[in-house]
Design a protein around this motif. Structure first.
Motif, PDB file in Angstrom:
ATOM      1  N   ILE A  91       0.837  -1.198   0.000  1.00 29.83           N
ATOM      2  CA  ILE A  91       0.000   0.000   0.000  1.00 29.83           C
ATOM      3  C   ILE A  91       0.874   1.251   0.000  1.00 29.83           C
ATOM      4  CG2 ILE A  91      -1.642   1.369   1.345  1.00 29.83           C
ATOM      5  CD1 ILE A  91      -2.795  -1.307   2.381  1.00 29.83           C
ATOM      6  N   PHE A  92       1.845   1.299   0.921  1.00 30.57           N
ATOM      7  CA  PHE A  92       2.702   2.478   1.021  1.00 30.57           C
ATOM      8  C   PHE A  92       3.575   2.654  -0.209  1.00 30.57           C
ATOM      9  CE2 PHE A  92       1.803   2.482   5.611  1.00 30.57           C
ATOM     10  CZ  PHE A  92       1.597   3.844   5.793  1.00 30.57           C
ATOM     11  N   ARG A  93       4.098   1.539  -0.742  1.00 34.62           N
ATOM     12  CA  ARG A  93       4.941   1.638  -1.936  1.00 34.62           C
ATOM     13  C   ARG A  93       4.146   2.174  -3.114  1.00 34.62           C
ATOM     14  NH1 ARG A  93       6.977  -3.723  -3.600  1.00 34.62           N
ATOM     15  NH2 ARG A  93       7.990  -2.509  -5.250  1.00 34.62           N
ATOM     16  N   ALA A  94       2.905   1.724  -3.241  1.00 36.31           N
ATOM     17  CA  ALA A  94       2.064   2.178  -4.348  1.00 36.31           C
ATOM     18  C   ALA A  94       1.750   3.666  -4.225  1.00 36.31           C
ATOM     19  CB  ALA A  94       0.769   1.360  -4.392  1.00 36.31           C
ATOM     20  N   LEU A  95       1.405   4.111  -3.025  1.00 36.82           N
ATOM     21  CA  LEU A  95       1.100   5.528  -2.821  1.00 36.82           C
ATOM     22  C   LEU A  95       2.338   6.387  -3.036  1.00 36.82           C
ATOM     23  CD1 LEU A  95      -1.236   5.368   0.322  1.00 36.82           C
ATOM     24  CD2 LEU A  95      -1.871   5.493  -2.092  1.00 36.82           C
ATOM     25  N   LYS A  96       3.466   5.924  -2.543  1.00 39.16           N
ATOM     26  CA  LYS A  96       4.709   6.672  -2.702  1.00 39.16           C
ATOM     27  C   LYS A  96       5.102   6.769  -4.161  1.00 39.16           C
ATOM     28  CE  LYS A  96       9.505   6.872  -1.077  1.00 39.16           C
ATOM     29  NZ  LYS A  96      10.537   6.200  -0.237  1.00 39.16           N
ATOM     30  N   ALA A  97       4.836   5.725  -4.935  1.00 40.23           N
ATOM     31  CA  ALA A  97       5.193   5.721  -6.358  1.00 40.23           C
ATOM     32  C   ALA A  97       4.330   6.691  -7.161  1.00 40.23           C
ATOM     33  CB  ALA A  97       5.051   4.312  -6.933  1.00 40.23           C
ATOM     34  N   GLY A  98       3.179   7.086  -6.604  1.00 40.49           N
ATOM     35  CA  GLY A  98       2.334   8.059  -7.290  1.00 40.49           C
ATOM     36  C   GLY A  98       0.976   7.545  -7.709  1.00 40.49           C
ATOM     37  N   ALA A  99       0.495   6.447  -7.088  1.00 38.25           N
ATOM     38  CA  ALA A  99      -0.840   5.942  -7.412  1.00 38.25           C
ATOM     39  C   ALA A  99      -1.894   7.007  -7.113  1.00 38.25           C
ATOM     40  CB  ALA A  99      -1.138   4.679  -6.604  1.00 38.25           C
ATOM     41  N   SER A 100      -2.882   7.109  -7.979  1.00 35.08           N
ATOM     42  CA  SER A 100      -3.936   8.113  -7.818  1.00 35.08           C
ATOM     43  C   SER A 100      -5.068   7.624  -6.919  1.00 35.08           C
ATOM     44  CB  SER A 100      -4.513   8.486  -9.190  1.00 35.08           C
ATOM     45  OG  SER A 100      -3.504   8.917 -10.067  1.00 35.08           O
ATOM     46  N   GLY A 101      -5.121   6.328  -6.671  1.00 39.50           N
ATOM     47  CA  GLY A 101      -6.167   5.757  -5.838  1.00 39.50           C
ATOM     48  C   GLY A 101      -5.914   4.276  -5.663  1.00 39.50           C
ATOM     49  N   TYR A 102      -6.699   3.638  -4.792  1.00 35.30           N
ATOM     50  CA  TYR A 102      -6.441   2.244  -4.434  1.00 35.30           C
ATOM     51  C   TYR A 102      -7.769   1.522  -4.272  1.00 35.30           C
ATOM     52  CZ  TYR A 102      -3.302  -1.352  -2.471  1.00 35.30           C
ATOM     53  OH  TYR A 102      -2.550  -2.478  -2.269  1.00 35.30           O
ATOM     54  N   CYS A 103      -8.084   0.648  -5.230  1.00 29.02           N
ATOM     55  CA  CYS A 103      -9.308  -0.159  -5.174  1.00 29.02           C
ATOM     56  C   CYS A 103      -8.947  -1.633  -5.027  1.00 29.02           C
ATOM     57  CB  CYS A 103     -10.133   0.026  -6.443  1.00 29.02           C
ATOM     58  SG  CYS A 103     -10.763   1.689  -6.690  1.00 29.02           S
ATOM     59  N   LEU A 104      -9.898  -2.409  -4.563  1.00 24.90           N
ATOM     60  CA  LEU A 104      -9.713  -3.844  -4.426  1.00 24.90           C
ATOM     61  C   LEU A 104     -10.530  -4.575  -5.493  1.00 24.90           C
ATOM     62  CD1 LEU A 104      -9.917  -4.241  -0.541  1.00 24.90           C
ATOM     63  CD2 LEU A 104      -7.862  -4.113  -1.967  1.00 24.90           C
ATOM     64  N   LYS A 105     -10.055  -5.736  -5.899  1.00 28.42           N
ATOM     65  CA  LYS A 105     -10.756  -6.507  -6.919  1.00 28.42           C
ATOM     66  C   LYS A 105     -12.107  -7.019  -6.431  1.00 28.42           C
ATOM     67  CE  LYS A 105      -6.727  -7.977  -9.588  1.00 28.42           C
ATOM     68  NZ  LYS A 105      -5.909  -9.103 -10.093  1.00 28.42           N
ATOM     69  N   SER A 106     -12.313  -6.980  -5.132  1.00 29.77           N
ATOM     70  CA  SER A 106     -13.618  -7.369  -4.596  1.00 29.77           C
ATOM     71  C   SER A 106     -14.662  -6.271  -4.829  1.00 29.77           C
ATOM     72  CB  SER A 106     -13.504  -7.661  -3.096  1.00 29.77           C
ATOM     73  OG  SER A 106     -12.960  -6.542  -2.396  1.00 29.77           O
ATOM     74  N   ASP A 107     -14.215  -5.064  -5.213  1.00 29.12           N
ATOM     75  CA  ASP A 107     -15.152  -3.983  -5.528  1.00 29.12           C
ATOM     76  C   ASP A 107     -15.955  -4.339  -6.777  1.00 29.12           C
ATOM     77  OD1 ASP A 107     -14.287  -2.415  -3.419  1.00 29.12           O
ATOM     78  OD2 ASP A 107     -12.830  -1.305  -4.639  1.00 29.12           O
ATOM     79  N   SER A 108     -17.170  -3.848  -6.849  1.00 25.40           N
ATOM     80  CA  SER A 108     -17.983  -4.044  -8.048  1.00 25.40           C
ATOM     81  C   SER A 108     -17.428  -3.178  -9.183  1.00 25.40           C
ATOM     82  CB  SER A 108     -19.433  -3.652  -7.777  1.00 25.40           C
ATOM     83  OG  SER A 108     -19.527  -2.252  -7.532  1.00 25.40           O
ATOM     84  N   ILE A 109     -17.761  -3.542 -10.424  1.00 23.53           N
ATOM     85  CA  ILE A 109     -17.340  -2.735 -11.565  1.00 23.53           C
ATOM     86  C   ILE A 109     -17.918  -1.324 -11.450  1.00 23.53           C
ATOM     87  CG2 ILE A 109     -17.568  -2.438 -14.050  1.00 23.53           C
ATOM     88  CD1 ILE A 109     -15.506  -4.478 -13.295  1.00 23.53           C
ATOM     89  N   ALA A 110     -19.114  -1.206 -10.896  1.00 25.90           N
ATOM     90  CA  ALA A 110     -19.716   0.126 -10.712  1.00 25.90           C
ATOM     91  C   ALA A 110     -18.850   0.982  -9.787  1.00 25.90           C
ATOM     92  CB  ALA A 110     -21.126  -0.014 -10.145  1.00 25.90           C
ATOM     93  N   LYS A 111     -18.317   0.354  -8.730  1.00 26.88           N
ATOM     94  CA  LYS A 111     -17.443   1.083  -7.808  1.00 26.88           C
ATOM     95  C   LYS A 111     -16.148   1.492  -8.497  1.00 26.88           C
ATOM     96  CE  LYS A 111     -19.499   1.266  -3.739  1.00 26.88           C
ATOM     97  NZ  LYS A 111     -19.745   2.568  -3.048  1.00 26.88           N
ATOM     98  N   VAL A 112     -15.626   0.615  -9.329  1.00 30.00           N
ATOM     99  CA  VAL A 112     -14.405   0.934 -10.065  1.00 30.00           C
ATOM    100  C   VAL A 112     -14.659   2.111 -11.012  1.00 30.00           C
ATOM    101  CG1 VAL A 112     -12.704   0.083 -11.730  1.00 30.00           C
ATOM    102  CG2 VAL A 112     -13.495  -1.411  -9.878  1.00 30.00           C
ATOM    103  N   CYS A 113     -15.795   2.096 -11.713  1.00 31.97           N
ATOM    104  CA  CYS A 113     -16.159   3.200 -12.604  1.00 31.97           C
ATOM    105  C   CYS A 113     -16.274   4.507 -11.824  1.00 31.97           C
ATOM    106  CB  CYS A 113     -17.487   2.912 -13.304  1.00 31.97           C
ATOM    107  SG  CYS A 113     -17.377   1.735 -14.670  1.00 31.97           S
ATOM    108  N   GLU A 114     -16.865   4.426 -10.646  1.00 32.91           N
ATOM    109  CA  GLU A 114     -16.997   5.614  -9.801  1.00 32.91           C
ATOM    110  C   GLU A 114     -15.615   6.137  -9.401  1.00 32.91           C
ATOM    111  OE1 GLU A 114     -18.840   6.860  -5.416  1.00 32.91           O
ATOM    112  OE2 GLU A 114     -19.421   4.968  -6.367  1.00 32.91           O
ATOM    113  N   ALA A 115     -14.702   5.221  -9.058  1.00 32.72           N
ATOM    114  CA  ALA A 115     -13.347   5.625  -8.691  1.00 32.72           C
ATOM    115  C   ALA A 115     -12.629   6.278  -9.868  1.00 32.72           C
ATOM    116  CB  ALA A 115     -12.560   4.423  -8.189  1.00 32.72           C
ATOM    117  N   VAL A 116     -12.828   5.744 -11.067  1.00 32.11           N
ATOM    118  CA  VAL A 116     -12.224   6.330 -12.271  1.00 32.11           C
ATOM    119  C   VAL A 116     -12.703   7.759 -12.444  1.00 32.11           C
ATOM    120  CG1 VAL A 116     -12.207   6.252 -14.797  1.00 32.11           C
ATOM    121  CG2 VAL A 116     -11.830   4.159 -13.480  1.00 32.11           C
TER     122      VAL A 116
END
Length: 214
Positions: A91-116
């Motif tokens: 988690i920390f490595r991803a945020l430090k590298a510059g990730a814009s957000g962090y979703c889990l694959k257990s999220d619904s596609i609708a949630k992923v679209c909302e995050a996008v």
């Protein structure tokens, strides 16, 4: 058309994600990659998407390394992590590298679209379970407040970002035009030595530059 590159080595999940995005949004143009090396090749050839959906556990170059390579080529790239991993270090490595957000694959596609959509509006969406862990870790590791030389306007923008306000909301609340806001935001990133909104918010909370959001 909204160009989304899905970087995922699990072909079944990748194709399901492509189908789901296409069904939920008519204006989406998804492209599939199963490794970061091909993504970098495409970028070097002059291609780029609006948003990357990036897995972490990839063959060859992993997703976190991939974010770094993408950011070196496209500093303003929006990279949304989409993974099964909840490991603190990742988690920390991803945020430090510059990730814009962090979703889990257990999220619904609708949630992923909302995050996008949130990423495109300048917000930094993080799965609630991940956000809770991040805040807990920051609280445990928080040092005394550091001085990064932020002026009053930069401090106000950073505080608004930690409350989850998107770009237009920050500009409206602080009575700034969008060009000025973009300049102030770049100044914040430079002074905090980060690559994006998520990392800026995380560092601000960790370093006690702002009060943690309720």
């Amino acid at each position: 058309m909204l160009k989304i590159w899905i970087v995922e080595d699990n072909s079944s999940y990748r194709r399901a994600t492509v189908r789901g995005l296409s069904v939920l949004a008519d204006d989406v143009q998804p492209s599939e990659f199963d490794n970061c090396e091909d993504v970098i090749t495409a970028i070097d050839a002059g291609q780029s998407p609006d948003v990357f959906l990036m897995d972490i556990d990839l063959p060859g170059m992993d997703g976190i390394e991939g974010i770094g390579e993408i950011k070196r080529r496209l500093p303003d790239a929006s990279v949304l992590i989409l993974t099964v991993f909840e490991d603190d270090e990742k988690i920390f490595r991803a945020l430090k590298a510059g990730a814009s957000g962090y979703c889990l694959k257990s999220d619904s596609i609708a949630k992923v679209c909302e995050a996008v959509q949130q990423v495109l509006q300048g917000a930094a969406p993080i799965h609630p379970r991940i956000a809770g862990r991040v805040l807990k870790m920051f609280t445990q590791l928080a040092p005394e407040q550091a001085d990064y030389g932020l002026n009053a306007r930069e401090q106000a923008v950073l505080e608004a970002m930690t409350r989850g306000l998107v770009r237009k909301q920050v500009a409206g609340e602080l009575d700034l035009n969008l060009h000025t806001l973009d300049y102030v935001t770049r100044c914040i990133y430079r002074k905090l030595h980060v690559n994006g909104a998520t990392a800026a918010v995380a560092l601000a909370i960790r370093e006690r530059l702002v009060d943690p959001p309720e």
